[in-house]
Structure formats: C-alpha cells, structure tokens
Design a protein around this motif. Structure first.
Motif, mmCIF file in Angstrom:
data_model
loop_
_atom_site.group_PDB
_atom_site.id
_atom_site.type_symbol
_atom_site.label_atom_id
_atom_site.label_comp_id
_atom_site.label_asym_id
_atom_site.label_seq_id
_atom_site.Cartn_x
_atom_site.Cartn_y
_atom_site.Cartn_z
ATOM 1 N N PRO A 426 0.735 -0.928 0.221
ATOM 2 C CA PRO A 426 0.145 -0.450 -0.457
ATOM 3 C C PRO A 426 1.010 1.030 0.064
ATOM 4 O O PRO A 426 1.830 1.498 1.127
ATOM 5 C CB PRO A 426 -1.170 -0.018 1.391
ATOM 6 N N SER A 427 0.478 2.175 -0.663
ATOM 7 C CA SER A 427 1.024 3.665 -0.808
ATOM 8 C C SER A 427 0.622 4.756 -1.276
ATOM 9 O O SER A 427 -0.566 4.418 -1.807
ATOM 10 C CB SER A 427 2.421 3.425 -1.214
ATOM 11 N N LYS A 428 0.673 5.979 -1.113
ATOM 12 C CA LYS A 428 -0.235 7.154 -1.952
ATOM 13 C C LYS A 428 0.781 7.603 -2.179
ATOM 14 O O LYS A 428 1.538 8.103 -1.936
ATOM 15 C CB LYS A 428 -0.944 7.284 -0.440
ATOM 16 N N THR A 429 0.522 8.692 -3.021
ATOM 17 C CA THR A 429 1.572 9.538 -3.650
ATOM 18 C C THR A 429 0.993 10.909 -2.963
ATOM 19 O O THR A 429 -0.187 11.156 -2.734
ATOM 20 C CB THR A 429 0.937 9.481 -5.241
ATOM 21 N N VAL A 430 2.726 11.834 -2.769
ATOM 22 C CA VAL A 430 3.340 12.900 -1.831
ATOM 23 C C VAL A 430 3.647 13.563 -2.892
ATOM 24 O O VAL A 430 4.293 13.346 -3.614
ATOM 25 C CB VAL A 430 3.325 12.622 -0.836
#
Length: 553
Positions: A426-430
């Motif tokens: 799981p990851s998110k774009t920052v």
C-alpha cells in the motif's frame, strides 16, 4: 525464509507431509494455496465465481468480526476437507489438493500464533478498561456500517465520528476534574485502548509481512510444502493428530479414485465440459473370404486401444510432441446438473474409493444400455504447468450387430486470474520538495481499521463456531472440488485453445487404428469401418470447440 523482514515462523520443527504432485505441474496448486495467506476482501472470491459453481458468503451479526479472504478461505477449505461426516470431494486434476489443504492448515496455525498475542493485548487493555474499549469498538462498528453505505457522503460521517471521539478522549484526559486513583482510571478508559491499538498494530504488521512473504513465494514457484506437525501423532493418546492424519489419507484416496461424475451440460466434474465428439458406428460382418466372426468383447478392443495410447509420446520426427499422458480406466456415474452432492459407489467391488479391476471389465462388457454407470478409457494431458487439463474419453459399445466407438474431448482451463495476483505494498502519492515532483510513500500493510478488526476477533478465534455466527463464513460451491469450481475458460487463451484442438486428431487416429486391428484379427469385415474412420479423420482436421452436451429439444 532467508533474508526476510517478517517473522521467522517455522511451520514445524518436527514433521513434514511431502507433496505428491508431479514435478513441473505446480502453478495451479500454488495459486490456490496462496489464497490461504491473503488479506483482501472475501468479495473478490465471490466475484471470481465461474459457470461451474457459485461461492457465497453468509453474513454474520457484526461486520466488525467479518473474516478477510485468507481467513475465510483457509477455514472453509479445512472444514470442507477434514470435517467428520463430510460430503465426497471431486478430484482436482492438474494439481495436488492435499498441498493446498496443508497450506491452509499452516496459515491457520500462523494466524493462531498472532491471535494468541493479540488476545493478551485485548485482555490487558480490554478487560481492565472495558467501558472505553466498548465505546471505541462501537465507533468503529458504526464507521464500518456507514462506510458500507452506497452514499459516499454518509460513509464519510464515520471518519468524522472517529475524529470527534479522538478529540474528546484528549480533552477528557487533560481536563477531567476527578483526582486520585479514580481520576487516573477514568482518564485511562479512553487513552488505554489507543495504547493497546498501537501495540496490536506492531503485532499485526509483523505477521502481515510473513503472510505476504508466503503468498509471494508460492506465486514465484516456491516448491516447499507447508509443514504440519499436528498430522503426525507424537504419542498414542493424540486423537486429534490421528484424526487429521486419517483425513489427509482419505483426501489422497479420493483424489486417486477412478470414479467421476457426469453432470449433464456441465460435463464431467473435475474434467471440464465436452467440447467435441466423434462417433464411429458400423455393422459387424464377417469377411467375404468366409467363416464366422471370432468371439470378442468390448474389453478386448478397449485393451488394445489402451496399449496403443501408451505410444502417443513417440514420434518419427525429432520434435517435442506429446508429453507422457496419464491413461486410466474410468467409471462414469450420471448426476443431475444442479446436484448438491455426489455419492461414491460402495460394496465389495470397491477398494477404498476406486472400483476394482474385475468390476471395471464387467461394466465395460455388460453395462452399455439402460441404467447404471458406464466405462470410459481416458487419456489425459496436464499442460501449462498444471493450468490446462485436456482429457480425451473413449467408450466402446456393442448393441445387436453394431459396434460403436466414441471419442469425446473435455478441457479444463486455468484458475481464475484472482488466484495468480501478487501482493502489492500500500502506498500513496505525495508531493516532493518541488511542486513538479511526486513520490510514492509506503503505507502500513495493516491499516488502523484492520488492526481493530483483528484485535476484536482474536479472543473469539478459540471458539470458531461463535466467530462464524458473529462475523459470517464462506460457503463453498457444491459438489466441491478445488480445481473445477474456480476454473476459467481456456478458449480466450490462443495457445491453450490450440493445444486442446491439436490433441484430438492423433488420439482419434490411434483409437481407430487399434480398433481396426482387433477387428481384423477376429475376422470382421473392416471395409465400412475403415471408410468411416477416414471420413472422421477428415472431419477432425477442422475440429472446433462447441457445446457438445447441449441438445436442441
């Protein structure tokens, strides 16, 4: 697993049940076994339902206690395959169901170790501060209920409620007017569960890494079987270990049974639908040179065909050709298209779960018309690392003066793509330091809501029936067999479809050649048989898949 960051978990230091599957035919086995280690939603498995059968999930009382995919799959498979008085299983061709069961047992043990630690955390921070824990659990249950609403704005209310509760906990901790021991306890009612959650999240993250590692290793072709020490009794008093050992032995015996079931348009359960059929039926007449036909039986023709099929892997040219096929005499029993279970034959003619050889010959020679089971000679190819199973079935019947030789093709495609999907981090774009730069920030494997779910379920895992009632359970399709119920259609795969169609002509010609030789040896005029065989040989040149079991009324 060497060099892994997850927990070092030896599935047993004592004993290992060896895999009996053929080397190089493990893709389907590993794909199905990987389901025991997954942490996604059960809905994904329900969406993978095929034309063969439909899985279902029976909802529980509280969504907070719902199992994830790995938990539901591992429990359902172990219950279905090992429960006392269970229904018969359908053979899983192209794979080894015992290996899948072993991984389900191993995954259950792995989660049980995690749940033991989570139960300690829940006991310390749950029982001592029960009112506060109930408030937090109620908030999470309300959030899950609202999040499941079709209106996304309603779902967002759940997050707002959790935020308000968190701010209220901080406010009470700082401003509660009570002093002394009672004041400390009241402040701890809402703060202690947060500390327990943090501790539980560390445990969940550690074991989630281990589950993902086993999932990844299986799909990457890891060949080691799961170790299950509970299947080997260490002393005569271990009744549960003996029961498990006998359950595994029963599963192996069923897998090697020579009895299969024809379910109408669904084809032979475990082998796939019938996509093609070729019939050679001509009158038995003596040769013009004179004399009578020498007495012979259907079994004589079948035996000659069996011996000739063993030469299929040989070729006059130096090419890859056929791999060694599995050739077996099958007893086929008819069942209804929508039958919920099958009944295996019994009595003195059955050894274990297989019909004895003398009874196979009797059925072949005598049971050709009217009620009763039928005999087929099967030649089976397991290709694409176990993902494609091609079965050609041959039957020989004699009614009055007509000899009929029938060759039918059955095909079972690969497992659903869900089973071969790999885990993702799981990851998110920052945003980066510069406005045009972005990067992927890794997130924890176990989100906060999942930590709460696991911690709430942990104390109830010691009594699974209660947990099934609270959270629900997976209902497997019946008649159940690991392979066919989640098989996809191979006709969408160009090369798999080509392999299915290419297998028919050589098998058909070998069958006809062997049968004609037996007829010649027994003074039968083969002119009409040879002419019909040539016609079928021309027809099979353009073999095309069709619904051979669907008849127009």
């Amino acid at each position: 697993m060497a060099g892994s960051e997850g927990p070092e978990f030896d599935f047993t230091p004592r004993a290992q049940v060896p895999l009996s599957g053929a080397q190089g035919q493990t893709a389907a086995t590993h794909a199905l076994a990987s389901m025991a280690y997954r942490d996604s939603s059960v809905d994904k498995l329900i969406d993978a339902n095929s034309d063969w059968a439909k899985s279902d999930f029976k909802k529980g009382r509280l969504s907070l206690f719902e199992p994830n995919l790995g938990e539901a799959f591992a429990r359902a498979v172990t219950q279905r395959m090992l429960a006392d008085g269970r229904k018969p299983l359908i053979q899983s061709f192209g794979m080894e169901p015992q290996a899948v069961l072993e991984h389900c047992l191993a995954a259950n043990r792995y989660r049980k170790e995690r749940d033991t630690r989570l139960t300690v955390v829940t006991g310390v921070f749950g029982l001592l501060f029960l009112p506060g824990v109930l408030v937090w659990l109620g908030a999470f249950q309300l959030r899950r209920t609202l999040a499941g609403a079709s209106d996304k704005r309603v779902g967002a209310v759940g997050y707002v409620l959790l935020g308000i509760l968190g701010l209220a906990a901080i406010y009470l901790f700082l401003t509660a007017p009570l002093g002394g021991l009672l004041g400390v306890y009241l402040r701890g009612l809402l703060i202690a569960p947060i500390i327990g959650w943090f501790w539980a999240s560390r445990i969940c993250e550690k074991y989630a890494k281990g589950l993902h590692e086993h999932w990844t290793a299986l799909l990457a072709g890891g060949g080691l079987g799961a170790k299950i020490p509970e299947a080997v009794p260490s002393n005569p008093g271990e009744a549960s270990a003996e029961r498990l050992r006998l359950g595994l032995a029963k599963l192996s015996a069923e897998q090697h049974s020579n009895v299969v079931f024809y379910a109408g348009p669904k084809g032979i359960l475990g082998m796939g639908t019938r996509w093609g059929a070729w019939h050679l039926a001509e009158d038995l007449k003596p040769k013009e040179s004179g004399g009578e036909i020498h007495p012979f039986r259907s079994w004589d023709v079948v035996k000659a065909v069996h011996d000739q099929l063993r030469m299929l892997e040989r070729t006059p040219l130096h090419t890859g050709g056929f791999p060694a096929p599995a050739i077996k005499h099958w007893i086929v029993a008819p069942i209804g298209e929508g039958a919920g279970e099958v009944a295996r034959p019994g009595g003195t003619v059955v050894d274990g779960y297989s019909v004895r050889d003398f009874e196979v010959q009797r059925i072949c020679n005598e049971q050709q018309f009217g009620a009763g089971n039928r005999h087929y000679l099967g030649v089976q190819f397991t290709l694409w690392d176990g993902q494609l199973v091609i079965t050609m079935m041959i039957s020989v019947t004699v009614l009055h003066e007509t000899l009929r030789i029938e060759v039918t093709g059955h095909a079972l495609g690969p497992v659903h793509p869900l089973f071969t999907s790999k885990p993702g981090r799981p990851s998110k774009t920052v945003s980066g330091m510069k406005f045009w730069e972005t990067r992927e920030k890794p997130l924890p494997l176990v989100p906060s809501r999942e930590v709460v779910r696991l911690a709430a379920r942990a104390p109830f895992t010691w009594y699974p029936p209660l947990l099934d009632d609270l959270g629900g359970k997976l209902k497997l399709p019946e008649p159940f067999g690991l392979r066919h119920v989640w098989a996809d259609k191979m006709w969408r795969h160009r090369f798999m479809a080509d392999d299915v169609l290419r297998a028919a002509p050589p098998v058909l010609r070998v069958v006809h050649a062997a049968a004609l030789r037996v007829l010649e040896e027994n003074n039968v005029d083969t002119t009409s048989f040879a002419g019909r065989s040539l016609a079928l040989s021309g027809m099979v040149q353009s073999a095309e898949p069709r619904q051979a079991d669907v008849y127009n009324a």
